[in-house]
Scaffold this motif. Structure first.
Motif, PDB file in Angstrom:
ATOM      1  N   VAL A  17      -3.152  -0.193  11.153  1.00  0.00           N
ATOM      2  CA  VAL A  17      -2.297  -1.395  11.058  1.00  0.00           C
ATOM      3  C   VAL A  17      -2.762  -2.422  12.084  1.00  0.00           C
ATOM      4  O   VAL A  17      -2.917  -3.616  11.777  1.00  0.00           O
ATOM      5  CB  VAL A  17      -0.808  -1.019  11.282  1.00  0.00           C
ATOM      6  N   TRP A  18      -2.973  -1.964  13.331  1.00  0.00           N
ATOM      7  CA  TRP A  18      -3.425  -2.879  14.401  1.00  0.00           C
ATOM      8  C   TRP A  18      -4.738  -3.550  13.985  1.00  0.00           C
ATOM      9  O   TRP A  18      -4.893  -4.763  14.111  1.00  0.00           O
ATOM     10  CB  TRP A  18      -3.610  -2.082  15.702  1.00  0.00           C
ATOM     11  N   GLU A  19      -5.651  -2.762  13.453  1.00  0.00           N
ATOM     12  CA  GLU A  19      -6.958  -3.289  13.038  1.00  0.00           C
ATOM     13  C   GLU A  19      -6.809  -4.306  11.903  1.00  0.00           C
ATOM     14  O   GLU A  19      -7.568  -5.280  11.829  1.00  0.00           O
ATOM     15  CB  GLU A  19      -7.830  -2.114  12.559  1.00  0.00           C
ATOM     16  N   SER A  20      -5.823  -4.119  11.056  1.00  0.00           N
ATOM     17  CA  SER A  20      -5.661  -4.997   9.885  1.00  0.00           C
ATOM     18  C   SER A  20      -5.029  -6.338  10.227  1.00  0.00           C
ATOM     19  O   SER A  20      -5.042  -7.260   9.405  1.00  0.00           O
ATOM     20  CB  SER A  20      -4.806  -4.303   8.817  1.00  0.00           C
ATOM     21  N   LEU A  21      -4.448  -6.425  11.450  1.00  0.00           N
ATOM     22  CA  LEU A  21      -3.773  -7.671  11.839  1.00  0.00           C
ATOM     23  C   LEU A  21      -4.734  -8.663  12.476  1.00  0.00           C
ATOM     24  O   LEU A  21      -5.643  -8.279  13.227  1.00  0.00           O
ATOM     25  CB  LEU A  21      -2.662  -7.370  12.851  1.00  0.00           C
ATOM     26  N   ARG A  22      -4.487  -9.930  12.193  1.00  0.00           N
ATOM     27  CA  ARG A  22      -5.225 -10.974  12.919  1.00  0.00           C
ATOM     28  C   ARG A  22      -4.698 -11.054  14.353  1.00  0.00           C
ATOM     29  O   ARG A  22      -3.549 -10.693  14.609  1.00  0.00           O
ATOM     30  CB  ARG A  22      -5.005 -12.332  12.226  1.00  0.00           C
ATOM     31  N   TYR A  55       0.846  -1.196   0.000  1.00  0.00           N
ATOM     32  CA  TYR A  55       0.000   0.000   0.000  1.00  0.00           C
ATOM     33  C   TYR A  55       0.880   1.244   0.000  1.00  0.00           C
ATOM     34  O   TYR A  55       1.847   1.332   0.779  1.00  0.00           O
ATOM     35  CB  TYR A  55      -0.865   0.073   1.261  1.00  0.00           C
ATOM     36  N   ASP A  56       0.538   2.207  -0.828  1.00  0.00           N
ATOM     37  CA  ASP A  56       1.196   3.508  -0.779  1.00  0.00           C
ATOM     38  C   ASP A  56       0.244   4.519  -1.410  1.00  0.00           C
ATOM     39  O   ASP A  56      -0.592   4.143  -2.225  1.00  0.00           O
ATOM     40  CB  ASP A  56       2.519   3.490  -1.557  1.00  0.00           C
ATOM     41  N   PHE A  57       0.364   5.800  -1.016  1.00  0.00           N
ATOM     42  CA  PHE A  57      -0.495   6.784  -1.682  1.00  0.00           C
ATOM     43  C   PHE A  57       0.173   7.388  -2.913  1.00  0.00           C
ATOM     44  O   PHE A  57      -0.393   8.260  -3.564  1.00  0.00           O
ATOM     45  CB  PHE A  57      -1.054   7.836  -0.718  1.00  0.00           C
ATOM     46  N   SER A  58       1.379   6.891  -3.244  1.00  0.00           N
ATOM     47  CA  SER A  58       2.057   7.336  -4.460  1.00  0.00           C
ATOM     48  C   SER A  58       1.703   6.417  -5.625  1.00  0.00           C
ATOM     49  O   SER A  58       2.078   5.230  -5.629  1.00  0.00           O
ATOM     50  CB  SER A  58       3.575   7.316  -4.233  1.00  0.00           C
ATOM     51  N   ASP A  69      -6.192   5.072   6.329  1.00  0.00           N
ATOM     52  CA  ASP A  69      -7.531   4.541   6.069  1.00  0.00           C
ATOM     53  C   ASP A  69      -7.392   3.234   5.274  1.00  0.00           C
ATOM     54  O   ASP A  69      -7.941   3.097   4.186  1.00  0.00           O
ATOM     55  CB  ASP A  69      -8.316   5.594   5.273  1.00  0.00           C
ATOM     56  N   LEU A  70      -6.662   2.279   5.866  1.00  0.00           N
ATOM     57  CA  LEU A  70      -6.407   1.010   5.161  1.00  0.00           C
ATOM     58  C   LEU A  70      -7.706   0.252   4.904  1.00  0.00           C
ATOM     59  O   LEU A  70      -7.857  -0.433   3.896  1.00  0.00           O
ATOM     60  CB  LEU A  70      -5.470   0.111   5.986  1.00  0.00           C
ATOM     61  N   GLY A  71      -8.637   0.335   5.872  1.00  0.00           N
ATOM     62  CA  GLY A  71      -9.945  -0.305   5.699  1.00  0.00           C
ATOM     63  C   GLY A  71      -9.876  -1.821   5.711  1.00  0.00           C
ATOM     64  O   GLY A  71     -10.723  -2.477   5.097  1.00  0.00           O
ATOM     65  N   GLU A  72      -8.880  -2.397   6.373  1.00  0.00           N
ATOM     66  CA  GLU A  72      -8.759  -3.860   6.439  1.00  0.00           C
ATOM     67  C   GLU A  72      -8.956  -4.319   7.884  1.00  0.00           C
ATOM     68  O   GLU A  72      -8.422  -3.718   8.814  1.00  0.00           O
ATOM     69  CB  GLU A  72      -7.380  -4.315   5.944  1.00  0.00           C
TER      70      GLU A  72
END
Ligand SMILES: C[S@@+](CC[C@H](N)C(=O)[O-])C[C@H]1O[C@@H](n2cnc3c(N)ncnc32)[C@H](O)[C@@H]1O
Length: 357
Positions: A264-269, A204-207, A235-238
């Motif tokens: 990032v924390w939210e996106s991790l299992r 992921y990158d905004f570039s 706003d990874l949304g994962e």
């Protein structure tokens, strides 16, 4: 000594230090040129040689090469024999100046100095009026960053960095879900995907340019287990999608770093690991006085990392946010444990191993 009397020893020492500024500032620009045109690589392959022979070997204009060699000689980087007008690069110096030196190549790192000089007038305006400088003004940033971080990734990512997390290489071999946040040109993603074909790797990158470079490299390598997305890291949304998330020097210049760490924390299992790599320094200025690269880092911060964040109304953490602040923010984001360690091939960074309980 009265308050109005100058300490002459101190005065002379500081005068010498100021002279060094002119010499070293100019030297950094000349080293960048030497790196770009391949002069150090050519010198490293040659016996003592004349400026004509060196220019010929590098395919360059002799007059420019001779002037550059003059600067390199007085800077004690290149040796010179006046009798036959030959120059040579000692092997101990080549170890810090050639492409073969990999992550030790300081000449490659001097490219950042030239990059900062290009935005000087914009930064001057920021000092006067506030605000920031957007990433788009740093035309060379992604190329220079990819070259410098790529040298570390090629040397150490698979063999030294990923094994920092106990058991991680065997889990990657079995197949897990990996994300790299602020992946830039995506080289780390592609290296992990190539080394561990059963794992699925997302960058992921905004570039858009960085993401396109990552996709192009993945296609050239024939990788079927990578995906790249233009996305705001805040706003990874994962949700509980990944077993490993990495961020290589991609947190301190964020506009909203606390939101990124929370995403990032939210996106991790549960049980997942966040490997955050960020600048090695203290959060306290007084502790950085003996830091070998402190001036360079505060300069990078003033002219790149802080203004890119402020250009988005961000926090402007700065390059030298430091380990204490980083650990606090990681804990605040919810990570149940945060350990720090270092990697020999990477003189600039601290490696944070963060676990989601
Ligand atoms: C210092 S570079 C590091 C790039 C790459 N990880 C490397 O080591 O080469 C920081 C990266 O973060 C990206 N970045 C900054 N803010 C971002 C945001 N809000 N969302 C996504 N990417 C962002 C930049 O485009 C840049 O590629």
């Amino acid at each position: 000594m009265s308050e109005t009397t100058l300490d002459t020893t101190r005065l002379e020492a500081f005068g010498q230090q100021m002279g060094d500024v002119l010499n070293h500032g100019t030297l950094a620009l000349l080293m960048n040129i030497g790196h770009q045109v391949g002069l150090y690589d050519a010198l490293a392959e040659l016996p003592p040689a004349t400026s004509h022979e060196i220019a010929g070997a590098a395919g360059l204009q002799e007059r420019y090469v001779r002037e550059w060699l003059g600067a390199m000689t007085v800077a004690r980087i290149v040796e010179y024999d006046a009798r036959d007008r030959t120059y040579w690069l000692p092997r101990e110096h080549a170890a810090f100046l050639t492409r073969a030196a990999g992550p030790q190549n300081v000449a490659a790192t001097t490219q950042f100095v030239s990059m900062l000089a290009e935005v000087e007038s914009s930064v001057v305006e920021c000092f006067r009026r506030g605000g920031g400088v957007p990433y788009s003004e740093y035309a060379e940033f992604h190329r220079v960053m990819a070259e410098n971080s790529g040298a570390v990734f090629d040397t150490a990512l698979i063999d030294a960095i990923l094994p920092l997390v106990p058991g991680l290489p065997s889990r990657l071999s079995a197949g897990v879900d990996v994300a790299d946040v602020g992946c830039g040109s995506g080289h780390a993603v592609n290296l992990i995907a190539a080394a561990y074909p059963r794992s699925r790797c997302v960058g992921y990158d905004f570039s858009a340019g960085g993401i396109a470079a990552g996709q192009a490299e993945a296609a050239a390598l024939g990788l079927a287990n990578t995906e790249f997305f233009v996305r705001d890291a805040a706003d990874l949304g994962e949700h509980e999608r990944f077993d490993l998330v990495t961020a290589f020097d991609a947190i301190h210049d964020q506009a909203h770093p606390a939101q990124v760490l929370a995403a990032v924390w939210e996106s991790l299992r549960p049980g997942g690991v966040f490997l955050m790599v960020d600048i090695q320094a203290s959060s306290d200025l007084e502790d950085n006085l003996e830091h070998p690269f402190a001036t360079f880092l505060y300069g990078l911060s003033t002219m790149h990392c802080m203004p890119v964040s402020l250009s988005l109304d961000g926090d402007g953490l700065g390059t030298v946010w430091g380990e204490q602040k980083a650990c606090q923010m990681l804990t605040d984001a919810g990570f149940s444990s945060v350990e720090t360690t270092h990697v020999e091939a990477d003189a600039f960074n601290t490696y944070y191993i963060c676990r989601k309980g």
